[in-house]
Each structure stands twice: as structure tokens, then as C-alpha cells.
Write an enzyme that holds these catalytic residues in place. Structure first.
Site, PDB file in Angstrom:
ATOM      1  N   GLY D  29       0.760  -1.156  -0.268  1.00  0.00           N
ATOM      2  CA  GLY D  29      -0.363   0.107   0.153  1.00  0.00           C
ATOM      3  C   GLY D  29       1.002   1.103  -0.409  1.00  0.00           C
ATOM      4  N   ASN D  30       0.395   2.019  -0.635  1.00  0.00           N
ATOM      5  CA  ASN D  30       1.013   4.092  -0.365  1.00  0.00           C
ATOM      6  C   ASN D  30       0.389   4.486  -0.539  1.00  0.00           C
ATOM      7  OD1 ASN D  30       0.578   3.913  -3.364  1.00  0.00           O
ATOM      8  ND2 ASN D  30       2.103   2.214  -3.501  1.00  0.00           N
ATOM      9  N   SER D  46       9.820   3.148  -2.063  1.00  0.00           N
ATOM     10  CA  SER D  46       9.185   1.886  -2.812  1.00  0.00           C
ATOM     11  C   SER D  46       9.537   0.472  -1.743  1.00  0.00           C
ATOM     12  CB  SER D  46       9.241   1.602  -4.217  1.00  0.00           C
ATOM     13  OG  SER D  46       9.271   0.007  -4.718  1.00  0.00           O
ATOM     14  N   GLY D  47       8.579  -0.375  -1.351  1.00  0.00           N
ATOM     15  CA  GLY D  47       9.197  -1.845  -0.842  1.00  0.00           C
ATOM     16  C   GLY D  47       9.661  -1.249   0.822  1.00  0.00           C
ATOM     17  N   SER D  75       7.269   4.426  -4.532  1.00  0.00           N
ATOM     18  CA  SER D  75       6.636   3.730  -4.858  1.00  0.00           C
ATOM     19  C   SER D  75       6.397   3.520  -6.587  1.00  0.00           C
ATOM     20  CB  SER D  75       5.534   3.879  -4.685  1.00  0.00           C
ATOM     21  OG  SER D  75       3.909   3.214  -4.946  1.00  0.00           O
ATOM     22  N   SER D  76       5.974   2.142  -6.891  1.00  0.00           N
ATOM     23  CA  SER D  76       5.379   1.400  -7.873  1.00  0.00           C
ATOM     24  C   SER D  76       5.068   2.350  -8.760  1.00  0.00           C
ATOM     25  CB  SER D  76       6.246   0.176  -8.400  1.00  0.00           C
ATOM     26  OG  SER D  76       5.082  -0.890  -7.101  1.00  0.00           O
ATOM     27  N   ASP D  77       3.839   2.973  -7.454  1.00  0.00           N
ATOM     28  CA  ASP D  77       2.505   3.263  -8.268  1.00  0.00           C
ATOM     29  C   ASP D  77       3.160   4.477  -8.398  1.00  0.00           C
ATOM     30  OD1 ASP D  77       0.819   0.403  -7.802  1.00  0.00           O
ATOM     31  OD2 ASP D  77       1.397   1.195  -6.035  1.00  0.00           O
ATOM     32  N   HIS D  96      -3.482   3.305  -1.952  1.00  0.00           N
ATOM     33  CA  HIS D  96      -3.644   2.779  -2.850  1.00  0.00           C
ATOM     34  C   HIS D  96      -3.145   1.338  -2.153  1.00  0.00           C
ATOM     35  CE1 HIS D  96      -3.595  -1.027  -5.143  1.00  0.00           C
ATOM     36  NE2 HIS D  96      -2.110  -0.881  -5.657  1.00  0.00           N
ATOM     37  N   ASP D 121     -23.347   7.827   2.953  1.00  0.00           N
ATOM     38  CA  ASP D 121     -23.282   8.119   4.081  1.00  0.00           C
ATOM     39  C   ASP D 121     -21.751   9.030   3.138  1.00  0.00           C
ATOM     40  OD1 ASP D 121     -24.691   8.343   6.183  1.00  0.00           O
ATOM     41  OD2 ASP D 121     -23.574   6.948   7.635  1.00  0.00           O
ATOM     42  N   HIS D 172      -7.326  -6.238  -9.843  1.00  0.00           N
ATOM     43  CA  HIS D 172      -6.105  -5.113  -8.795  1.00  0.00           C
ATOM     44  C   HIS D 172      -6.537  -5.147  -7.879  1.00  0.00           C
ATOM     45  CE1 HIS D 172      -2.628  -2.746  -9.300  1.00  0.00           C
ATOM     46  NE2 HIS D 172      -2.135  -2.643  -8.011  1.00  0.00           N
ATOM     47  N   TYR D 230     -24.076  16.561   9.366  1.00  0.00           N
ATOM     48  CA  TYR D 230     -23.497  15.691  10.808  1.00  0.00           C
ATOM     49  C   TYR D 230     -22.138  16.767  10.611  1.00  0.00           C
ATOM     50  CZ  TYR D 230     -20.485  11.697  11.071  1.00  0.00           C
ATOM     51  OH  TYR D 230     -20.013  10.453  12.283  1.00  0.00           O
TER      52      TYR D 230
END
Lengths: 233, 233, 233, 233
Positions: D29-30, D46-47, D75-77, D96, D121, D172, D230
Site C-alpha cells: 500500500g502507499n 518503494s518496498g 512507490s512503484s505506483d 492505494h 453516507d 487489481h 453531520y
């Protein structure tokens, strides 16, 4: 010190139980605690994260839903609490959560069948699921009408709110109540556990029969009524 | 110091394991530890939250179910424990929980099929599920009769309580036992894990076959009997 | 200090990761770490609870399965580890667990379909499930034969143990491996997560198609091979 | 001190929320946080395991995906984040994850039906699921094209990224976004909870109807728009 200090403390403690019992994500839940003598209840402020809650932040509201004390806006579900307190004179705590399994049953618009003694230890009937509200109720004073949706469904089913302290509101989520806020929180946790076990039961055996009457009566009477022998009182 | 101090400590420690192993919600469970020489067992008091338990609060009861020592009322399931101790002379610990997956199988009135080696490491047959009790048993001395429902089901299936240390009571929940209270708690945790994996197995493959005899025997004998080679003893 | 200190530490640290990653109940798992120069591996002693483990308690075993150092009996699965180390020269860590979802797929005797990129980040094929072993293998040197059951299934499927670092053994549970014990533990956690998501995927869509080749290749190559660009190396 | 200190801190804090909310295993995740004035965003390297993250390790990247500051590989993304920031000018945070239930829906290539008020909501439509990408997009600049896959699916469905702050990418996993990185993380947690409840809802009632329009509008407007009531603002 506020003359509402006791219920503010009760409401605070009970609200803080919700994340500890894994019954809420973020702010998706609220607890109130009523003082019948003063005609008010203390309730969580709207949208405040649990880690930022304090006794002082609890909002005092009367049974017509008007804020009496407190600088924060009360929970958006406040009118539902007010209606239930006004109509059901013997309850002093109400909880609303979106707990995972109970909410799934509410979304499925399905009452939770009484499959076992864990259920029967707490109530003798299926956990009721009120139908989704009529459009005019939703477009009107929605939270106020939600209270009546609950009360009306109990009336239709001939249920007593003293014997059945929980309901699912169809497409929405559960409400529970009790003689104290602490008991109402307890009921929310019981409901979530029973909701999970009922789903698993049907996954194991889609034809699983409901609990038979003799077991329902026996287990309920172990914990409730004149002949109760569970616990220390 | 009580002459029952040892079993009170054993019962206390074993009871406190239940919430740590996620086997109980609130007070929905109890453990007892027996002293065969003195003819008694120590058991959790009824309805007392785990965080308020102490060694001193454990109640001493004889194998006829009469309280021998202790100011609190013993667990409402005490008569079931007493019957099992009285009839099965070689067990010294009993656990009752409403753990989620095991209770779901009990509510589904379905024995848990032996699908894998995790199961076979502990017993060589399906985990039995006693049918719901007859109405006259329920209306009579319910918890006392529950003990006989368990014993009778073992007799009907030709099972030994020394080889199979767990059962589901239909519509109700599991009971486990063992040579010590600690072992009985271990069995409750194993049962819950096996119950979850069996449900998942059938969800993946509704036609999943049971474990074959050669694997059942091999795994059970790794841990039990003369040729056992698991562990350090 | 033992000349095996390094792998004893590696094995200890890796074993202690299993309960932290929720991959084991009680003692239902073990990790080993190999030293190729000295021709041995360090492995968890059999049946010792994780909270009682220490570096000193790790047992040193050679690749024929004979204990070389250590006063405790090694894991009952030691022969399986030895066979894999002896036949697969480039692995230095092995893990065996009974983790919930991976074990359910093993019990269902079903390979885990490659449904998404989480899976493809780690391997390009379904996670294989070896069939239950033949009766003569089970009745013979069971754990030794388990190693060959794994190797033979890889041979049958034409899989490389360098590209696929995990397997389910039918009716039993998963084994994983890697260049280090730490990597093997990582693989066990990935397997458990992928196993859970694959079951959920089929519950949502029983006709869910497998991942297409282009996505499989892309995601695997992001993390592996000459063109890898995931991470910092 | 870096002139990007603020977004580095925001990105760090938001990334550290992911494991606390049980939304990531290992490094799956990132989160990024954008500074529109400086035309850059801070993103996780990354990683790198979460326990080794620090504010200083965050990487600064511009909206064309070029690294501006930082010694670690982003990050690779990263290209996906860059495309979304470049095309959607009013978002300042992107997340992600491969969270369990949301990823299962993505793997099932199924939009998440709007079954209840917890969903309403936050958004008024099914949570969209973009189809798996075309082979030429996958083999080309994959992460860059993933950004356009998301944007194109919103265009096809006529959705506004201001009203719907989450999507599943078929086969994915989910992406979420918001006005801040913190809001984007909030959305990831909401998505995971809604994804779980939607699966459970269909398990209880395979014919469960979607929420009706009046309830969708009411709940969304309680939290959003001019008439929102709210929270405390």
C-alpha cells in the site's frame, strides 16, 4: 460542575466502550444516557472522533430533541434517541452503531432467526428488522421518523421494548437500548455476536431449524424474571 | 489458606485464558478444575466479568453439585460440570464457551467433519454434535440433564471421552474437557480453529472428502499413544 | 558460543514472527534456517510454546535429518525440512503452518486460482496443492515422504521451486520456503492473505475469471528478474 | 528543512495510518500528499516496511512523475498517482491498498452495490470497478496507464471524482483519494468496511435490493452539501 454530570459521565464511558468492543469504525456510532428526573439525556457530539471525546463534550438534550447544555452539535441521530426516550419511559440508555454483521442483516432486510441459546439468553424472538421507511418519512424529519419506524414495528409485531431491547432498521443499521447506557452497549455487542453466528449457522446448514420453544423459555428464564438464577443478584 | 487453593488457582488461570484466546464475549463461558482426592471442583462464579475475577472468587462444588466453599453463586452450568466429573472419573478440567464457529456448528446441529490433519492431530472422528434435548429434560433440571445428554450421545456413538475430549450440544454450544483445566482450555481453542477451517473447507469445495483413515491414524498417533513422537515427553 | 549461532538466531527470529503474523495457534507451525556451508539447519524444537522459545533451544539437524546439536527433540516435521533442503540446494529457509485460509484450501484439495495482482506479485501460476499421499507413504516414514510428495508434485506440474515458493499439501496444510528463513515467513503470510482473498473472490463471483497473462507477467516482473523496479535494490 | 516538509509529514502520517487500520500487509500500500502551489506530491518510497518509514524518507515527485527530491526510489505506483493529480486538480491525497474485501471485489470484477446507509453516507452510487486494462496498456507504461484506466472509467460512467472518491481496478485493487491525504485514508477504510458488509449482505439475502433513492439522497446530504448537518462544521 454541571447538574448533568452523572449522565455525562455515563454517556462518555458507554461511548468509549464502542471502539473497545469493535462495534464502530471512526465515528459511526453513538450512545446516550438519560436522567428521567431532569427529563434530559446526554449524547455524543456529532462527528467527533472517539480519541477526542471527553465528559465535558457530551451534549445535554431534552426529550423533544432540544439542546439544553453543551457547545457542540449533538449526534445527527439525536432525534431518534429523543423519540424513543419520550415514548418508552423505562429506558435510560440507547446505542446506535453500524457494526458489521448486524448492519449486514439490516441491509439484507432480514430479521435474525433465533438459532441458539446465546440468542435465547437475551430475547425469545427473532431480532426484528423494521422495513425501510416510506419516502415521505425520509424526506421529512428523517431521524425523528426513524424513532417512530422503530416504535411502529414493535407495535405491529406485538413486541415489548422491555423484553426485546434491540432492532435492525432496514437498509440502515441496528439500535439497542436498556435500563442503563451500559446495558444498551452490552446489547449492541450481544447483537453483533448473535448476528455473526446466525449467518455462519445458515452457511453450515441452510435448513437449520429455529430453537424450539422449550429451550427458548428455559434460557431466557435463566437470566430474566422471577426464577432467574444466572449471575449474583 | 483454603485447602482447595491449588484448584482455585488452576480454575482462575484457566478461566482467564478464555478472553485471551478470544473464546468468550463478556461472561459467556466458564472453566472448572477438579481435585479427585477431595471430591470437589473449583468453578467460575456466575456472571462475574473476567476483569473482576480473582482466585478467591472461585467457588468450590462437590460432584453432586453442592457448593462447599465460596460466597458467590457458582456458574449456572455447574450441574453439567458435576455430572461429567461424577461419571467420567479421569477428567479434571471442563470448559464451556459460546465461541463463534463452534457455536455456529452447534446451532446448525451438525457434527464437524474430519477434513484435515489439524483435526486428526487431536481426535480421529467427526466432532460429535448431541441433538437438542427432549422437552422434559429441558423443563426439568436442565443443566443436570445437559450432562447426561453429553454422556448419552457418547454412549450412542460408542465414543470414549478419553479419546474425544469435545462435543457440541445441539442449538447450544461446545463443551470440552481434559486431564487438566489447562488442557480443556487448549481443546476449546483447537475446536474453534477446526470449526472455522471446516466451514471454509466446505465453502471452497462443497464435495470435500473427509480425511482418509491412514492419515487420521498417522496424525493421531504422532501426538498420542505409545509411539507418539510430538513434543518433548 | 555455538558455531551455528547465526542460523539459530535466524530460526528463532523467524519462528517468533509466526504468532505475530497470526499464522499459528499454539505450536502448530515451525520454521528452519539452513547453513549451506556447514550442511545443517536450525529448527524449532517440537511442541514448545512460542513464549518459551529461545535461541538456545533451537535444534541443529543435518540434511539427512540427524540431530547434530541440541538437547530437545526437533520439530516432528523435521524430516520434511531435511528432504527439501537436500533436494533443493538454493533454499535456506522453510516454514510450515496450519494458517486458517491456506489450510482450508489444502483440506478442500484445491489449488488456489490466480485471481489478482497480489497473487501475481509473487508467483505466476495457481498455488499448487499436492494430492493426499498414498497409504504406503503415510504408513512408512511419513514426514520424510511428505518432502517427496512436495517435490514430486512440482516435477509433475513442471514448476520451479525458485519461482514458486509455496505449496499446499492436500488434507494437511501449507509449506513455504525461500532464500532466507525470513523470506519463507513472508511467503507464508502472503499465501494466507491470497488464500483468503481467493475464497472471497469466488463468493462474490463464482465465475470470476483468472488473471490474464499480460497482467500476470507485468506484476511478476515488477518485483522479480532483470527489469524489476519494485523496492530499493 | 525541506520546502516540502509539510507534505512529507502529511504523507508520512497518512502512510502510518494504513497498518493501524489493518489495510495493508507488509508494504502492500502507499499514500501520497500533494502541494498544488509547488506542483509536487510526497509519496512512500518503494518496498520500505512501515516500521522503517520516516518523514525524511518520503520522496517528492512532480505531476509528470519525475522525482524532485529524495534518495530513495518512489512507490512503484507513483505514475498512477501523478496522472490522477495532473488530471484531477482538486485532490490532494491518494491511497492505494490491497485491503482484503475491497481487493476481493476487484478480483471478482464487480462493482460494490449500494446496499445501505453506511455506503450512502459517502457516495450515492455503486462503488465502480474499472475493467482490467487492455494488453497494450499493460505492456506499455503500466502504472501511467492505470491512472487513465481510472479516469476513463469515471468518464464512461459519468461520475465526478469530487463526489465519488474511490474505485476498484479490476483484477487489481482499490484506489481512493480526497482533498487531503488523511481524507483519502479515511475513504480507504470506509471502502473496506462497505466491501465487507456488501458481501455479507448478499450471503444473507442473495436478492437483497439496493438502497432506494430517497434514502441515498437523505444520507448523502446529511454529510455533504449546503444542508449537511453531520459533524461540527
Amino acid at each position: 460542575m454541571s447538574k448533568y454530570q452523572t449522565i455525562k459521565e455515563q454517556a462518555y464511558e458507554a461511548n468509549m466502550q464502542l471502539p473497545q468492543l469493535n462495534l464502530v469504525l471512526f465515528t459511526f456510532g453513538n450512545v446516550s444516557a438519560a436522567d428521567r428526573d431532569q427529563g434530559v439525556f446526554a449524547i455524543k457530539p456529532s462527528g467527533v472522533p472517539y480519541e477526542q471525546l471527553s465528559v465535558e463534550k457530551m451534549v445535554i438534550v431534552d426529550f423533544d430533541g432540544h439542546t439544553v447544555e453543551g457547545s457542540l452539535r449533538p449526534s445527527s441521530d439525536t432525534q431518534t434517541h429523543a423519540v424513543l426516550y419520550k415514548n418508552w419511559a423505562d429506558i435510560n440508555g440507547i446505542v446506535h452503531t453500524h457494526s458489521t454483521y448486524a448492519t449486514a442483516w439490516a441491509q439484507a432486510q432480514t430479521a435474525i432467526p433465533i438459532f441458539g441459546t446465546t440468542h435465547a439468553d437475551h430475547l425469545t424472538v427473532d431480532i426484528p428488522c423494521a422495513p425501510p421507511m416510506a419516502d415521505e418519512m425520509i424526506k421529512g424529519n428523517y431521524e425523528y421518523e426513524t424513532g417512530f419506524q422503530i416504535i411502529n414495528h414493535f407495535t405491529e409485531l406485538g413486541l415489548s421494548h422491555k423484553e426485546v431491547e434491540m432492532i435492525l432498521v432496514g437498509n440502515h443499521a441496528p439500535f439497542t437500548w436498556g435500563k442503563t447506557a451500559e446495558k444498551a452497549v452490552y446489547n449492541s455487542a450481544v447483537l453483533e455476536a448473535v448476528a455473526q453466528m446466525a449467518l455462519l449457522t445458515r452457511q453450515i446448514n441452510p435448513q437449520a431449524p429455529k430453537l424450539k420453544d422449550s429451550l427458548i423459555q428455559k434460557h431466557f428464564e435463566r437470566k430474566h424474571g422471577a426464577g432467574a438464577y444466572y449471575g449474583q443478584e
